[in-house]
Scaffold this motif. Structure first.
Motif, PDB file in Angstrom:
ATOM      1  N   LYS A 104       0.810  -1.216   0.000  1.00 39.60           N
ATOM      2  CA  LYS A 104       0.000   0.000   0.000  1.00 39.60           C
ATOM      3  C   LYS A 104       0.843   1.267   0.000  1.00 39.60           C
ATOM      4  O   LYS A 104       1.976   1.275   0.454  1.00 39.60           O
ATOM      5  CB  LYS A 104      -0.973  -0.003   1.168  1.00 39.60           C
ATOM      6  CG  LYS A 104      -0.377   0.179   2.540  1.00 39.60           C
ATOM      7  CD  LYS A 104      -1.472   0.147   3.582  1.00 39.60           C
ATOM      8  CE  LYS A 104      -0.913   0.380   4.963  1.00 39.60           C
ATOM      9  NZ  LYS A 104      -1.958   0.367   5.977  1.00 39.60           N
ATOM     10  N   ASP A 164      -3.535   4.706   1.393  1.00 43.75           N
ATOM     11  CA  ASP A 164      -4.381   3.519   1.266  1.00 43.75           C
ATOM     12  C   ASP A 164      -4.670   2.974   2.656  1.00 43.75           C
ATOM     13  O   ASP A 164      -3.821   3.059   3.546  1.00 43.75           O
ATOM     14  CB  ASP A 164      -3.677   2.431   0.437  1.00 43.75           C
ATOM     15  CG  ASP A 164      -3.310   2.904  -0.964  1.00 43.75           C
ATOM     16  OD1 ASP A 164      -3.901   3.897  -1.423  1.00 43.75           O
ATOM     17  OD2 ASP A 164      -2.441   2.283  -1.585  1.00 43.75           O
ATOM     18  N   SER A 168      -6.079  -0.482   4.818  1.00 50.14           N
ATOM     19  CA  SER A 168      -6.346  -1.924   4.729  1.00 50.14           C
ATOM     20  C   SER A 168      -7.392  -2.352   5.751  1.00 50.14           C
ATOM     21  O   SER A 168      -7.466  -1.794   6.851  1.00 50.14           O
ATOM     22  CB  SER A 168      -5.061  -2.718   4.965  1.00 50.14           C
ATOM     23  OG  SER A 168      -4.105  -2.393   3.990  1.00 50.14           O
ATOM     24  N   GLN A 228      -8.657  -3.057   0.466  1.00 43.12           N
ATOM     25  CA  GLN A 228      -7.938  -1.790   0.562  1.00 43.12           C
ATOM     26  C   GLN A 228      -8.768  -0.722  -0.132  1.00 43.12           C
ATOM     27  O   GLN A 228      -9.291  -0.956  -1.227  1.00 43.12           O
ATOM     28  CB  GLN A 228      -6.559  -1.869  -0.096  1.00 43.12           C
ATOM     29  CG  GLN A 228      -5.501  -2.418   0.809  1.00 43.12           C
ATOM     30  CD  GLN A 228      -4.090  -2.202   0.279  1.00 43.12           C
ATOM     31  OE1 GLN A 228      -3.872  -1.962  -0.887  1.00 43.12           O
ATOM     32  NE2 GLN A 228      -3.121  -2.287   1.175  1.00 43.12           N
TER      33      GLN A 228
END
Length: 197
Positions: free
Chosen positions: A115, A119, A121, A134
């Motif tokens: 990532k 971003d 998760s 994500q």
């Protein structure tokens, strides 16, 4: 008379002081209990999983709303990538609990190393079929690039592991972009992503 008052004072003062001390200790224990309960409460409310440091389905819905609003306001494309382990049901039947946990950690690590800075998760489902996600500020093509990067990083991490030598393990990924003509709420976004995987 003065002696009696002093005597009564010394009889009552320790009892009163002990009662006050007891109330203070109870308050301290209550505060301590609340502090210990808080992380568990966050998990129960569905926003954060302490075990693997990932946010949950409830957090995904909340954050998707923020991503969607940012996308609308600044005309930035937003997408999500979903990831799951292929044939997990069959793998569960031949793996120990420790191996399964190690595999989950490996997928989580592959998301983390793949990532970019903004971003986020998530672990959307950790039942029979474990699904990671994500949220990304990118178009569909960019989301597929991230999905491929996650798969490649997973293969590298898997090959470095001695626990899974000779075991055929792969990931399945899917990507969905926010489409304001077809989607109205974060739930529509989530549902589209779930159908894609």
């Amino acid at each position: 008379m003065g002696f009696n008052l002093i005597f009564i004072y010394w009889l009552m003062a320790p009892t009163i002081l002990l009662s006050l001390l007891n109330l203070m200790v109870k308050d301290i224990h209550a505060i301590d209990f609340k502090d210990k309960e808080m992380p568990e409460e966050m998990i129960n409310q569905g926003t954060f999983r302490e075990k693997n440091r990932l946010r949950t389905n409830e957090a995904f819905i909340q954050d998707a709303g923020v991503f969607i609003e940012t996308s609308r306001r600044f005309i930035i494309p937003t997408s999500t990538v979903l990831i799951k382990i292929n044939s997990l049901k069959q793998l569960r039947s031949v793996m120990s609990e420790n191996q399964l946990n190690a595999l989950i950690d490996m997928v989580t690590e592959s998301l983390n190393v793949s990532k970019r800075g903004n971003d986020i998760s998530y672990l959307l489902n950790d039942g029979d079929d474990i699904i990671w996600a994500q949220l990304l500020y990118t178009d569909l093509e960019g989301a597929y690039t991230v999905a491929m990067r996650i798969e490649e990083n997973f293969k590298i991490i898997l090959n470095e592991s001695k626990s899974f030598n000779g075991t055929a393990i792969s990931l399945q990924t899917a990507a969905v972009s926010w489409d304001s003509t077809e989607m109205k709420t974060p739930y529509d976004f989530t549902n589209a992503a779930m159908h894609a995987i």
